[in-house]
Design an enzyme around this catalytic site. Sequence first.
Site, PDB file in Angstrom:
ATOM      1  N   HIS A   1      -2.500  -1.002  -3.504  1.00 17.53           N
ATOM      2  CA  HIS A   1      -3.652  -0.125  -3.314  1.00 17.53           C
ATOM      3  C   HIS A   1      -3.530   1.096  -4.221  1.00 17.53           C
ATOM      4  CE1 HIS A   1      -4.434  -1.682   1.073  1.00 17.53           C
ATOM      5  NE2 HIS A   1      -4.699  -2.574   0.143  1.00 17.53           N
TER       6      HIS A   1
ATOM      7  N   ASP B   1      -4.354  -4.583   5.702  1.00 17.07           N
ATOM      8  CA  ASP B   1      -4.768  -5.403   4.574  1.00 17.07           C
ATOM      9  C   ASP B   1      -3.624  -6.352   4.231  1.00 17.07           C
ATOM     10  OD1 ASP B   1      -6.274  -6.403   2.479  1.00 17.07           O
ATOM     11  OD2 ASP B   1      -5.609  -4.866   1.060  1.00 17.07           O
TER      12      ASP B   1
ATOM     13  N   SER C   1       0.861  -1.185   0.000  1.00 17.98           N
ATOM     14  CA  SER C   1       0.000   0.000   0.000  1.00 17.98           C
ATOM     15  C   SER C   1       0.900   1.238   0.000  1.00 17.98           C
ATOM     16  CB  SER C   1      -0.945  -0.034   1.215  1.00 17.98           C
ATOM     17  OG  SER C   1      -1.838   1.057   1.190  1.00 17.98           O
TER      18      SER C   1
END
Length: 350
Positions: free
Chosen positions: A38, A130, A11
């Site tokens: 992401h 995540d 991310s």
Amino acid sequence: MKGRIFVIGASQGGIEAISALIAQLPADFPAPVFVAQHIAASSLGGLPRILGRAGSLPAAHPRDMEIFERGKVYVAPPDRHMLLQRGYVCLSRGPRENHVRPAIDPLFRSAASAYGAAVVGVILTGHLDDGTAGLMAVKDRGGVAIVQDHAEAVAPSMPRSAHAHVSIDHCCTLSKMGAILVDLASDDVGSQVPAANPLIEVETRIAAGELNLAEWSRFEKLSAPSGFRCPACGSALFEVRDDRMIRFRCRAGHAFSARCLLEEQAQMREKAIAGLYDLLMEEATLASRLLNLSGDDDSGLRTAISDRVSDARRNAALAGQWLAYPQGGQARREQSLAPSRNPSDFDSRR
């Protein structure tokens, strides 16, 4: 396809980290590499070009149902979950997970479901957590878990979370990670796939967009009502029955870790307080105008309206404190935020 399957998730700070890792893989790397970074839904999708320039392997966004090949890097496109089936890639606009799409967890879960012990999951820099649940699925199916050393990560939260919840096989800096991937790619892991995991299977189908009563019924048996509501759609959240990590999913399929849900609740709180602040401002303004323009000489009515203005202004000031200083502490600057004694001030400020 025999051999290893590599899945990478990142991310914040991920583009640089993934580029540094891909740059270490040789042109004859004998396995496919799948990347979930992401990115915004409106992104122009330039990551494959960046990764292609960074190293020797070709990189691209896959097409839905594309048969994948060894020695290529497949990057999840904007606003699509990238899922793996036996031999091909599936792209899905299934429910967001941890408020993002593409998300890391669905890629890792689907890879674990399809390829079991052949999967190598890699978690790099990123905010929140995540990828942790996905890496748990990789390990549950006999795969290998690799995590970037959080000390060098731009955002250490994702590597820290993975390390805290998963039995990690390798934790290292990016400079050492490439050699580990090359060594693992040469392993003979065989073709045996462990027995299916019901939770991994049903969550993979939900991510693929298979939202129906049958799938939800299967998920309900693996979860319990949480008492919380989904910040994305407002429906009830169910807590996954897994003692290792607190996770939730709603009937519409939106999934959240506890940390992500907490972040979403903070945003919902701010939105609700902002709405309350605006409502109180409007109430004070309207009551103030009524007080200033009314020709009614009823002293009782004028007093009631004046009190209404004062109450609304006082409560608006309190709501304003929560908006400006939600953590408290020095936020309680009540004297500087105390309302003026003149109710008509609100009318001039609007």
